[in-house]
Design a protein around this motif. Structure first.
Motif, PDB file in Angstrom:
ATOM      1  N   PHE A  23      -1.695  37.600   3.539  1.00 36.17           N
ATOM      2  CA  PHE A  23      -2.626  37.990   2.494  1.00 36.17           C
ATOM      3  C   PHE A  23      -3.933  38.397   3.155  1.00 36.17           C
ATOM      4  O   PHE A  23      -4.587  37.571   3.788  1.00 36.17           O
TER       5      PHE A  23
ATOM      6  N   VAL B  19      -3.168  33.624   5.699  1.00 33.33           N
ATOM      7  CA  VAL B  19      -4.332  34.415   5.318  1.00 33.33           C
ATOM      8  C   VAL B  19      -4.825  35.189   6.535  1.00 33.33           C
ATOM      9  O   VAL B  19      -4.891  34.644   7.640  1.00 33.33           O
TER      10      VAL B  19
ATOM     11  N   ARG C  66      -2.464  31.032  -2.622  1.00 36.95           N
ATOM     12  CA  ARG C  66      -1.230  31.812  -2.712  1.00 36.95           C
ATOM     13  C   ARG C  66      -0.434  31.697  -1.418  1.00 36.95           C
ATOM     14  O   ARG C  66       0.790  31.589  -1.441  1.00 36.95           O
TER      15      ARG C  66
ATOM     16  N   THR D 275      -4.240  42.525  -5.256  1.00 38.10           N
ATOM     17  CA  THR D 275      -4.554  41.521  -6.263  1.00 38.10           C
ATOM     18  C   THR D 275      -6.063  41.485  -6.417  1.00 38.10           C
ATOM     19  O   THR D 275      -6.777  41.255  -5.438  1.00 38.10           O
TER      20      THR D 275
ATOM     21  N   ALA E 109      -6.413  33.678  -2.178  1.00 40.59           N
ATOM     22  CA  ALA E 109      -5.480  34.058  -1.108  1.00 40.59           C
ATOM     23  C   ALA E 109      -4.968  32.822  -0.367  1.00 40.59           C
ATOM     24  O   ALA E 109      -3.776  32.740  -0.029  1.00 40.59           O
ATOM     25  N   SER E 110      -5.840  31.875  -0.125  1.00 43.17           N
ATOM     26  CA  SER E 110      -5.442  30.646   0.583  1.00 43.17           C
ATOM     27  C   SER E 110      -4.432  29.844  -0.222  1.00 43.17           C
ATOM     28  O   SER E 110      -3.425  29.364   0.320  1.00 43.17           O
TER      29      SER E 110
ATOM     30  N   VAL F  25      -6.122  41.042  -1.134  1.00 45.84           N
ATOM     31  CA  VAL F  25      -6.759  40.251  -2.189  1.00 45.84           C
ATOM     32  C   VAL F  25      -8.246  40.555  -2.192  1.00 45.84           C
ATOM     33  O   VAL F  25      -8.931  40.352  -1.186  1.00 45.84           O
TER      34      VAL F  25
ATOM     35  N   SER G 120      -4.702  26.503   2.696  1.00 44.75           N
ATOM     36  CA  SER G 120      -3.413  27.173   2.859  1.00 44.75           C
ATOM     37  C   SER G 120      -2.412  26.366   3.677  1.00 44.75           C
ATOM     38  O   SER G 120      -1.218  26.608   3.597  1.00 44.75           O
TER      39      SER G 120
ATOM     40  N   VAL H 239      -7.784  39.386   3.248  1.00 41.73           N
ATOM     41  CA  VAL H 239      -9.038  39.194   2.522  1.00 41.73           C
ATOM     42  C   VAL H 239     -10.154  39.795   3.361  1.00 41.73           C
ATOM     43  O   VAL H 239     -10.257  39.522   4.560  1.00 41.73           O
TER      44      VAL H 239
END
Length: 155
Positions: free
Chosen positions: A5, A33, A25, A140, A22-23, A108, A77, A7
């Motif tokens: 993910f 991440v 998810r 997202t 994000a973390s 994200v 995460s 960021v």
């Protein structure tokens, strides 16, 4: 490989919502991440020595920021985040890192709050579509005003 993910670590007030989402998810999906800090490419310094010193200081500050924020991302995460530092504009840096890492599966971003609109990066991504780094990449967009409990519930 686990899905990653991405960021973008910027100075916006809503950035923290994107990192938290994000973390969480990443934790719920077994992913990681990737934290990208983009440094400006131009400086007002007229001499190369001054430009080099400014660039060194910016990189040092970016590394410190990523390390500090990375602790939070790791705690949320369960995995150490990947740190990336690029120079230039945010959109170009995003395209570059996405093209270089096929395991980055989702970008994200957090939308701005209040009357200032969604923010320049969100607006640019929406305008140009999900074709990022030579491939289609889901984006997202997290509302910037989400609370920690709301993020926990969604992620």
């Amino acid at each position: 490989m686990p899905r990653k993910f991405l960021v973008v670590v910027d100075d916006s007030p809503e950035f923290e919502a994107a990192l938290r989402f994000a973390s969480r998810r990443a934790k719920s999906t077994g992913g990681r991440v990737v934290m990208l800090r983009v440094l400006p490419s131009d400086s007002d310094a007229h001499w190369s020595g001054a430009r080099e010193e400014i660039a060194r200081q910016q990189r040092e500050e970016a590394e410190g920021l990523l390390n500090r924020l990375g602790e939070e991302a790791m705690a949320r995460s369960g995995a150490a985040p990947v740190f990336l530092i690029e120079t230039g504009d945010a959109q170009g840096a995003i395209r570059k890192v996405v093209a270089a890492d096929p395991d980055i599966k989702i970008l994200v971003l957090a939308a701005g709050t209040g009357s200032r609109g969604p923010g320049p990066l969100v607006s640019a991504i929406i305008k140009h579509g999900a074709q990022i780094g030579g491939r289609k990449l889901p984006v997202t967009i997290v509302p910037g005003e989400l609370t920690e409990d709301e993020i926990e519930d969604l992620a």
